[in-house]
Design an enzyme around this catalytic site. Sequence first.
Site, PDB file in Angstrom:
ATOM      1  N   GLU A  97      34.696   9.040  23.743  1.00  0.00           N
ATOM      2  CA  GLU A  97      33.754   9.650  22.791  1.00  0.00           C
ATOM      3  C   GLU A  97      33.661  11.156  23.009  1.00  0.00           C
ATOM      4  O   GLU A  97      33.982  11.671  24.089  1.00  0.00           O
ATOM      5  CB  GLU A  97      32.363   9.029  22.986  1.00  0.00           C
ATOM      6  CG  GLU A  97      31.922   8.117  21.858  1.00  0.00           C
ATOM      7  CD  GLU A  97      31.638   8.821  20.529  1.00  0.00           C
ATOM      8  OE1 GLU A  97      32.264   9.854  20.202  1.00  0.00           O
ATOM      9  OE2 GLU A  97      30.768   8.323  19.793  1.00  0.00           O
ATOM     10  N   ASP A  98      33.201  11.837  21.989  1.00  0.00           N
ATOM     11  CA  ASP A  98      32.980  13.279  22.128  1.00  0.00           C
ATOM     12  C   ASP A  98      31.657  13.578  22.821  1.00  0.00           C
ATOM     13  O   ASP A  98      31.584  14.381  23.733  1.00  0.00           O
ATOM     14  CB  ASP A  98      33.038  13.968  20.746  1.00  0.00           C
ATOM     15  CG  ASP A  98      32.152  13.299  19.689  1.00  0.00           C
ATOM     16  OD1 ASP A  98      31.503  12.272  19.987  1.00  0.00           O
ATOM     17  OD2 ASP A  98      32.109  13.804  18.555  1.00  0.00           O
ATOM     18  N   ASP A 101      24.467  11.246  22.494  1.00  0.00           N
ATOM     19  CA  ASP A 101      23.228  11.901  22.135  1.00  0.00           C
ATOM     20  C   ASP A 101      22.111  10.856  22.321  1.00  0.00           C
ATOM     21  O   ASP A 101      21.640  10.648  23.425  1.00  0.00           O
ATOM     22  CB  ASP A 101      23.410  12.360  20.679  1.00  0.00           C
ATOM     23  CG  ASP A 101      22.343  13.306  20.184  1.00  0.00           C
ATOM     24  OD1 ASP A 101      21.837  14.083  20.987  1.00  0.00           O
ATOM     25  OD2 ASP A 101      22.028  13.266  18.983  1.00  0.00           O
ATOM     26  N   SER A 102      21.718  10.170  21.258  1.00  0.00           N
ATOM     27  CA  SER A 102      20.696   9.128  21.400  1.00  0.00           C
ATOM     28  C   SER A 102      21.254   7.914  22.156  1.00  0.00           C
ATOM     29  O   SER A 102      20.505   7.152  22.753  1.00  0.00           O
ATOM     30  CB  SER A 102      20.208   8.671  20.029  1.00  0.00           C
ATOM     31  OG  SER A 102      21.215   7.940  19.375  1.00  0.00           O
ATOM     32  N   GLY A 103      22.572   7.738  22.108  1.00  0.00           N
ATOM     33  CA  GLY A 103      23.202   6.594  22.757  1.00  0.00           C
ATOM     34  C   GLY A 103      23.341   5.399  21.823  1.00  0.00           C
ATOM     35  O   GLY A 103      23.925   4.381  22.185  1.00  0.00           O
ATOM     36  N   LYS A 104      22.808   5.529  20.627  1.00  0.00           N
ATOM     37  CA  LYS A 104      22.786   4.374  19.713  1.00  0.00           C
ATOM     38  C   LYS A 104      24.173   3.976  19.232  1.00  0.00           C
ATOM     39  O   LYS A 104      24.488   2.796  19.157  1.00  0.00           O
ATOM     40  CB  LYS A 104      21.887   4.685  18.515  1.00  0.00           C
ATOM     41  CG  LYS A 104      20.417   4.707  18.896  1.00  0.00           C
ATOM     42  CD  LYS A 104      19.570   5.073  17.701  1.00  0.00           C
ATOM     43  CE  LYS A 104      18.083   5.041  18.028  1.00  0.00           C
ATOM     44  NZ  LYS A 104      17.296   5.542  16.889  1.00  0.00           N
ATOM     45  N   THR A 105      25.005   4.965  18.913  1.00  0.00           N
ATOM     46  CA  THR A 105      26.352   4.666  18.429  1.00  0.00           C
ATOM     47  C   THR A 105      27.144   3.903  19.498  1.00  0.00           C
ATOM     48  O   THR A 105      27.720   2.850  19.235  1.00  0.00           O
ATOM     49  CB  THR A 105      27.103   5.970  18.069  1.00  0.00           C
ATOM     50  OG1 THR A 105      26.323   6.714  17.147  1.00  0.00           O
ATOM     51  CG2 THR A 105      28.456   5.682  17.472  1.00  0.00           C
ATOM     52  N   LEU A 106      27.122   4.438  20.708  1.00  0.00           N
ATOM     53  CA  LEU A 106      27.910   3.822  21.774  1.00  0.00           C
ATOM     54  C   LEU A 106      27.379   2.465  22.179  1.00  0.00           C
ATOM     55  O   LEU A 106      28.151   1.563  22.499  1.00  0.00           O
ATOM     56  CB  LEU A 106      27.940   4.735  22.993  1.00  0.00           C
ATOM     57  CG  LEU A 106      29.163   5.619  23.040  1.00  0.00           C
ATOM     58  CD1 LEU A 106      29.135   6.493  24.261  1.00  0.00           C
ATOM     59  CD2 LEU A 106      30.429   4.761  23.055  1.00  0.00           C
ATOM     60  N   LYS A 129      24.283  14.424  26.537  1.00  0.00           N
ATOM     61  CA  LYS A 129      22.984  15.096  26.363  1.00  0.00           C
ATOM     62  C   LYS A 129      21.891  14.114  26.777  1.00  0.00           C
ATOM     63  O   LYS A 129      21.284  13.473  25.917  1.00  0.00           O
ATOM     64  CB  LYS A 129      22.788  15.379  24.864  1.00  0.00           C
ATOM     65  CG  LYS A 129      23.193  16.742  24.369  1.00  0.00           C
ATOM     66  CD  LYS A 129      22.572  16.955  22.988  1.00  0.00           C
ATOM     67  CE  LYS A 129      23.575  17.380  21.954  1.00  0.00           C
ATOM     68  NZ  LYS A 129      23.029  17.523  20.607  1.00  0.00           N
ATOM     69  N   PHE A 150      22.544  21.863  19.806  1.00  0.00           N
ATOM     70  CA  PHE A 150      23.543  21.355  18.871  1.00  0.00           C
ATOM     71  C   PHE A 150      24.867  22.056  19.170  1.00  0.00           C
ATOM     72  O   PHE A 150      24.960  23.279  19.112  1.00  0.00           O
ATOM     73  CB  PHE A 150      23.130  21.573  17.413  1.00  0.00           C
ATOM     74  CG  PHE A 150      24.054  20.863  16.472  1.00  0.00           C
ATOM     75  CD1 PHE A 150      23.925  19.500  16.253  1.00  0.00           C
ATOM     76  CD2 PHE A 150      25.092  21.540  15.859  1.00  0.00           C
ATOM     77  CE1 PHE A 150      24.809  18.822  15.426  1.00  0.00           C
ATOM     78  CE2 PHE A 150      25.989  20.860  15.023  1.00  0.00           C
ATOM     79  CZ  PHE A 150      25.839  19.510  14.810  1.00  0.00           C
ATOM     80  N   ASP A 157      31.811  18.683  15.062  1.00  0.00           N
ATOM     81  CA  ASP A 157      31.690  19.432  13.814  1.00  0.00           C
ATOM     82  C   ASP A 157      30.265  19.828  13.479  1.00  0.00           C
ATOM     83  O   ASP A 157      29.298  19.256  13.977  1.00  0.00           O
ATOM     84  CB  ASP A 157      32.212  18.588  12.653  1.00  0.00           C
ATOM     85  CG  ASP A 157      31.260  17.444  12.308  1.00  0.00           C
ATOM     86  OD1 ASP A 157      30.956  16.641  13.212  1.00  0.00           O
ATOM     87  OD2 ASP A 157      30.800  17.379  11.146  1.00  0.00           O
ATOM     88  N   ARG A 163      35.646  21.898  14.003  1.00  0.00           N
ATOM     89  CA  ARG A 163      36.238  20.962  14.959  1.00  0.00           C
ATOM     90  C   ARG A 163      37.387  21.603  15.719  1.00  0.00           C
ATOM     91  O   ARG A 163      37.701  21.230  16.834  1.00  0.00           O
ATOM     92  CB  ARG A 163      36.789  19.727  14.235  1.00  0.00           C
ATOM     93  CG  ARG A 163      35.727  18.839  13.600  1.00  0.00           C
ATOM     94  CD  ARG A 163      36.370  17.528  13.152  1.00  0.00           C
ATOM     95  NE  ARG A 163      35.534  16.776  12.233  1.00  0.00           N
ATOM     96  CZ  ARG A 163      34.573  15.936  12.599  1.00  0.00           C
ATOM     97  NH1 ARG A 163      34.323  15.751  13.880  1.00  0.00           N
ATOM     98  NH2 ARG A 163      33.866  15.281  11.708  1.00  0.00           N
TER      99      ARG A 163
END
Length: 172
Positions: A97-98, A101-106, A129, A150, A157, A163
């Site tokens: 992953e890049d 952040d919140s961790g929700k995607t992962l 983060k 950010f 992006d 990017r």
Amino acid sequence: MLENINVLITEEEISRRTIELAEEISKDFEGKSVHLICILKGSVFFCCDLAKRITVPVTLDFMSVSSYGDEKVSSGRVRILKDLDESVQGKNVIIVEDIIDSGKTLSYLQDMLLSRAPESLSICTLLDKPERRQTDVNVKYVGFVIPDKFVLGYGLDYEQKYRNLPYVGYVE
Ligand code: IMP
Ligand code: MG
């Protein structure tokens, strides 16, 4: 166009750290092979550079996901835009992953891939983060822990642009 992009992590620093992570992965998976899953589009530069430095056999697959909701806040609901081409069953999978952040995607991706029976599943992220975390994710390989800013560049992006910057920058 954005004005005043500040450099947070230089090209040289990214390159040095990527080599260290690749060495760590190569050591951890000695005698085995790894199956890297590049999460498009943000991790494409990092994943390619990392893959080139790993010394155990590497296979690659790509997945494209998008979280519902606005650009800067993750809703936790993940939409799969492009699924994997190959099965992960029995493989030593590393999600690349890049940024977390919140961790929700992962956390969503991790659960989904675990249900597909890999031999092992770990996560490698260029940036973390931690201040923004809402969902706990166990990340084995972290490039840089960064403050709550950010960031863009080196795959990341702002409205699909920047990017291609060779460094990681931030805007105030
Ligand atoms: P999470 O579900 O909140 O962890 O979302 C992570 C995703 O949000 C990353 O894969 C990025 O695509 C995006 N993202 C989070 N923070 C930033 C940032 O600072 N710059 C650019 N994209 C970001
Ligand atoms: Mg992303």
